[in-house]
Design a protein around this motif. Structure first.
Motif, PDB file in Angstrom:
ATOM      1  N   ILE A   1       0.829  -1.202   0.000  1.00 11.98           N
ATOM      2  CA  ILE A   1       0.000   0.000   0.000  1.00 11.98           C
ATOM      3  C   ILE A   1       0.867   1.256   0.000  1.00 11.98           C
ATOM      4  CG2 ILE A   1      -1.613   1.347   1.412  1.00 11.98           C
ATOM      5  CD1 ILE A   1      -2.870  -1.353   2.240  1.00 11.98           C
ATOM      6  N   ILE A   2       1.994   1.197   0.702  1.00 15.74           N
ATOM      7  CA  ILE A   2       2.917   2.344   0.741  1.00 15.74           C
ATOM      8  C   ILE A   2       3.612   2.537  -0.608  1.00 15.74           C
ATOM      9  CG2 ILE A   2       5.053   3.227   1.774  1.00 15.74           C
ATOM     10  CD1 ILE A   2       4.199   1.830   4.381  1.00 15.74           C
ATOM     11  N   LEU A   3       4.042   1.432  -1.213  1.00 14.08           N
ATOM     12  CA  LEU A   3       4.826   1.516  -2.449  1.00 14.08           C
ATOM     13  C   LEU A   3       3.982   1.803  -3.688  1.00 14.08           C
ATOM     14  CD1 LEU A   3       7.401  -1.407  -1.991  1.00 14.08           C
ATOM     15  CD2 LEU A   3       7.759   1.038  -1.633  1.00 14.08           C
ATOM     16  N   ASP A   4       2.720   1.383  -3.681  1.00 16.09           N
ATOM     17  CA  ASP A   4       1.862   1.563  -4.856  1.00 16.09           C
ATOM     18  C   ASP A   4       1.851   2.991  -5.397  1.00 16.09           C
ATOM     19  OD1 ASP A   4       0.923  -0.760  -5.933  1.00 16.09           O
ATOM     20  OD2 ASP A   4      -0.880  -0.872  -4.705  1.00 16.09           O
ATOM     21  N   PRO A   5       1.494   3.994  -4.590  1.00 19.30           N
ATOM     22  CA  PRO A   5       1.460   5.359  -5.136  1.00 19.30           C
ATOM     23  C   PRO A   5       2.827   5.875  -5.563  1.00 19.30           C
ATOM     24  CG  PRO A   5       1.157   5.394  -2.753  1.00 19.30           C
ATOM     25  CD  PRO A   5       1.068   3.956  -3.177  1.00 19.30           C
ATOM     26  N   ILE A   6       3.883   5.373  -4.903  1.00 21.67           N
ATOM     27  CA  ILE A   6       5.241   5.804  -5.267  1.00 21.67           C
ATOM     28  C   ILE A   6       5.579   5.337  -6.674  1.00 21.67           C
ATOM     29  CG2 ILE A   6       7.697   5.568  -4.724  1.00 21.67           C
ATOM     30  CD1 ILE A   6       6.906   5.293  -1.774  1.00 21.67           C
ATOM     31  N   PHE A   7       5.321   4.056  -6.961  1.00 18.98           N
ATOM     32  CA  PHE A   7       5.674   3.503  -8.269  1.00 18.98           C
ATOM     33  C   PHE A   7       4.680   3.911  -9.361  1.00 18.98           C
ATOM     34  CE2 PHE A   7       8.121   0.525  -5.599  1.00 18.98           C
ATOM     35  CZ  PHE A   7       9.332   0.535  -6.273  1.00 18.98           C
ATOM     36  N   ILE A   8       3.384   3.943  -9.020  1.00 15.63           N
ATOM     37  CA  ILE A   8       2.379   4.229 -10.040  1.00 15.63           C
ATOM     38  C   ILE A   8       2.348   5.706 -10.392  1.00 15.63           C
ATOM     39  CG2 ILE A   8      -0.095   4.208 -10.567  1.00 15.63           C
ATOM     40  CD1 ILE A   8      -0.330   1.705  -8.833  1.00 15.63           C
ATOM     41  N   PHE A   9       2.323   6.569  -9.373  1.00 15.13           N
ATOM     42  CA  PHE A   9       2.222   8.006  -9.617  1.00 15.13           C
ATOM     43  C   PHE A   9       3.580   8.705  -9.570  1.00 15.13           C
ATOM     44  CE2 PHE A   9      -1.925   6.804  -7.736  1.00 15.13           C
ATOM     45  CZ  PHE A   9      -2.751   7.189  -8.784  1.00 15.13           C
ATOM     46  N   GLY A  10       4.357   8.462  -8.491  1.00 13.72           N
ATOM     47  CA  GLY A  10       5.638   9.147  -8.325  1.00 13.72           C
ATOM     48  C   GLY A  10       6.619   8.844  -9.435  1.00 13.72           C
ATOM     49  N   LEU A  11       6.751   7.570  -9.784  1.00 12.32           N
ATOM     50  CA  LEU A  11       7.683   7.156 -10.844  1.00 12.32           C
ATOM     51  C   LEU A  11       6.991   6.948 -12.185  1.00 12.32           C
ATOM     52  CD1 LEU A  11       9.857   4.612  -8.798  1.00 12.32           C
ATOM     53  CD2 LEU A  11      10.324   7.018  -9.294  1.00 12.32           C
ATOM     54  N   ASN A  12       5.662   7.175 -12.211  1.00 17.46           N
ATOM     55  CA  ASN A  12       4.871   7.100 -13.450  1.00 17.46           C
ATOM     56  C   ASN A  12       5.068   5.772 -14.178  1.00 17.46           C
ATOM     57  OD1 ASN A  12       3.023   8.208 -15.271  1.00 17.46           O
ATOM     58  ND2 ASN A  12       4.644   8.957 -16.624  1.00 17.46           N
ATOM     59  N   MET A  13       5.009   4.667 -13.420  1.00 15.35           N
ATOM     60  CA  MET A  13       5.255   3.346 -13.998  1.00 15.35           C
ATOM     61  C   MET A  13       3.969   2.578 -14.307  1.00 15.35           C
ATOM     62  SD  MET A  13       8.542   2.100 -11.724  1.00 15.35           S
ATOM     63  CE  MET A  13       8.801   0.632 -12.707  1.00 15.35           C
ATOM     64  N   GLY A  14       2.814   3.151 -14.003  1.00 15.20           N
ATOM     65  CA  GLY A  14       1.549   2.511 -14.344  1.00 15.20           C
ATOM     66  C   GLY A  14       1.360   1.155 -13.699  1.00 15.20           C
ATOM     67  N   VAL A  15       0.778   0.213 -14.471  1.00 15.64           N
ATOM     68  CA  VAL A  15       0.480  -1.106 -13.923  1.00 15.64           C
ATOM     69  C   VAL A  15       1.750  -1.877 -13.574  1.00 15.64           C
ATOM     70  CG1 VAL A  15      -1.757  -1.335 -15.054  1.00 15.64           C
ATOM     71  CG2 VAL A  15       0.292  -2.082 -16.254  1.00 15.64           C
ATOM     72  N   GLN A  16       2.840  -1.609 -14.295  1.00 17.18           N
ATOM     73  CA  GLN A  16       4.099  -2.278 -13.971  1.00 17.18           C
ATOM     74  C   GLN A  16       4.586  -1.852 -12.592  1.00 17.18           C
ATOM     75  OE1 GLN A  16       7.986  -1.537 -16.119  1.00 17.18           O
ATOM     76  NE2 GLN A  16       7.583  -3.645 -16.803  1.00 17.18           N
ATOM     77  N   GLY A  17       4.353  -0.608 -12.236  1.00 15.27           N
ATOM     78  CA  GLY A  17       4.710  -0.127 -10.909  1.00 15.27           C
ATOM     79  C   GLY A  17       3.953  -0.862  -9.819  1.00 15.27           C
ATOM     80  N   ALA A  18       2.663  -1.132 -10.072  1.00 16.76           N
ATOM     81  CA  ALA A  18       1.859  -1.890  -9.105  1.00 16.76           C
ATOM     82  C   ALA A  18       2.421  -3.293  -8.925  1.00 16.76           C
ATOM     83  CB  ALA A  18       0.410  -1.957  -9.575  1.00 16.76           C
ATOM     84  N   ALA A  19       2.849  -3.909 -10.022  1.00 16.97           N
ATOM     85  CA  ALA A  19       3.403  -5.265  -9.951  1.00 16.97           C
ATOM     86  C   ALA A  19       4.721  -5.282  -9.193  1.00 16.97           C
ATOM     87  CB  ALA A  19       3.601  -5.821 -11.366  1.00 16.97           C
ATOM     88  N   ILE A  20       5.594  -4.315  -9.463  1.00 16.92           N
ATOM     89  CA  ILE A  20       6.887  -4.259  -8.777  1.00 16.92           C
ATOM     90  C   ILE A  20       6.687  -4.029  -7.282  1.00 16.92           C
ATOM     91  CG2 ILE A  20       9.015  -2.910  -8.544  1.00 16.92           C
ATOM     92  CD1 ILE A  20       8.887  -2.428 -11.575  1.00 16.92           C
TER      93      ILE A  20
END
Length: 464
Positions: A181-200
């Motif tokens: 839950i903490i990492l999701d917004p960082i990867f999806i929005f902060g790093l603009n990685m989309g669905v791949q960010g959610a998976a990572i």
């Protein structure tokens, strides 16, 4: 001594207190696990759009196949281990544990190979259209690379619970959920990685709890001990574990087939929008049904231990109490979905088209959810008793025997509504089947046990 007492209390502590102590952590853990799946979908919906949700939904069957084997080894191993501990056969329990770990390594290797070879063809086979193929592939590639973390955490969580350590099992579900839950917004929005960010984010969270679990087993905090000799695969062990775990595998595999069938029919008779809506509804289903799964998980070590110890009175008391609690939960879920479905949809999206469609389909799909409690307890009960045939029938009944044929047939007559209507119809028939089997075997739960149960002994170790 502490670890031995931890297992032995399964046969001595009052059932209401014991079920509460084992189920509440499992329910909390299930809630949190469901929560991070929900949060994943919320972030993807708002960060990528309904196409991203649709892509993840199409990819999900692959993940379910991967987890099906882990479920078979974890739940099957947990059932065998709890009965070995109940029969005071600690060394045999260690042998079972070691073989489960070895199979997890094999699963992990297969997942990594699949990521580099057959990922895209599988996604196309499972119904991915050109519009959502990129999202689906971006999500599943990191997940497959992290197969070991998912498989190890999923399987050993059940094993930890089998020795009566429900609080730690709960923590192994909460830890990755919070990190995700903490990492999701960082990867999806902060790093603009989309669905791949959610998976990572999900892979990292599972890797973190894998470290915690390894420390638990390797530092003597568990009732089980792991040695290199126990890792050697033995068919006598695998045969028993697979036999008990087969229903769990079948249930997960049937779930994967179900998802493929639903996605295919939704795309054919509806479109990508309907797949995305189903992805959201699937998370709501997960969030509402998982508390009942937590009660079932709390029941299983009690049932397995006391069956192994031939304490049939405690077995019956556990079954009756578990049924009462899960049936109550299923009625509460029905009331929630029928009264405020729009609130549930608004958690995931602000798109009025998606909300309106979701409200309508939610009410249809949950029309018979108050029958689910009997199915959940019945399937878990037979798994804990080591009765694979009955468990397999109940595990397959709702999804493979009833739901999938209805999903494939009804849309040809009533269009896309047939997909949604298939759910309450299958719930009715699955509940009817579960009730029939439980009534047939009532002597085990409500009588004095059959002659078979009273005279049978747990199979002696033969190299296992």
């Amino acid at each position: 001594m502490k670890q031995k007492i931890q297992s032995e209390r399964l046969g001595t502590e009052p059932i209401p207190k014991l079920l509460k102590n084992l189920s509440v952590p499992a329910v909390i853990g299930m809630f949190v696990m469901a929560l991070y799946n929900v949060v994943d979908t919320i972030f993807i919906s708002y960060g990528v759009g309904i196409e991203g949700v649709a892509g993840v939904t199409v990819a999900f069957p692959i993940m379910m196949i991967m987890m099906a084997v882990s479920a078979a080894m974890g739940i099957g191993g947990a059932s065998v281990i709890s009965r070995r501990l109940g029969a005071r056969r600690e060394q045999d329990a260690n042998h079972v544990f070691g073989n489960v770990i070895s199979v997890i390594f094999i699963i992990s290797l297969a997942g990594v190979i699949a990521a580099f070879t057959v990922l895209e063809p599988m996604l196309r086979l499972f119904g991915a259209t050109e519009a959502i193929l990129g999202h689906a592939s971006s999500y599943m590639f990191p997940i497959l690379l992290g197969t070991f973390f998912f498989s190890f955490a999923f399987a050993t969580n059940n094993i930890v619970r089998s020795e009566g350590n429900a609080k730690f099992a709960m923590m192994t579900m909460i830890i990755p959920a919070v990190i995700n839950i903490i990492l999701d917004p960082i990867f999806i929005f902060g790093l603009n990685m989309g669905v791949q960010g959610a998976a990572i984010a999900t892979v990292i969270s599972q890797a973190s709890v894998t470290i915690v679990l390894l420390r638990y087993f390797l530092t003597g905090k568990s009732s089980l001990k792991l040695s290199v000799a126990d890792l050697k695969l033995k068919w006598s062990i695998l045969k028993e574990v697979i036999a008990v775990g087969l229903p769990a595998f079948a249930q997960q595999a049937a779930g994967s087939i179900m998802m493929i069938a639903i996605n295919t029919m939704l795309i054919r008779f509806g479109g990508d929008l309907h797949v995305g809506v189903f992805g959201i509804i699937q998370r709501i289903i997960m969030f509402t049904v998982m508390p009942m799964m937590g009660i079932m998980q709390g029941m299983q070590p009690i049932v397995g231990y006391n069956y192994g110890a031939k304490n049939f009175e405690r077995l019956r008391e556990t079954v009756i109490l578990g049924l009462k609690v899960t049936i109550l939960m299923s009625f509460l879920t029905f009331g929630l979905v029928m009264t405020v479905p729009h609130w549930l949809m608004m958690i995931f999206t602000s798109d009025p088209v998606v909300i309106d469609a979701g409200v309508e389909y939610l009410r249809i799909m949950f029309a018979a959810v108050f029958l689910v409690g009997v199915q959940v307890v019945g399937s878990g009960l037979y798994q804990a008793l080591g009765k694979p045939k009955q468990a397999l029938i109940l595990s397959l009944s709702r999804q493979l025997i009833f739901l999938i044929p209805l999903v494939l047939i009804l849309p040809h007559f009533i269009g896309v509504y047939g997909v949604w209507l298939a759910f309450p119809i299958s719930d009715f028939f699955a509940c009817l089947l579960a009730s029939t089997l439980l009534y047939r075997d009532r002597a085990i739960f409500f009588g004095k046990g059959t002659q078979e149960q009273e005279t049978a002994t747990i199979p002696a170790s033969s190299g296992s």
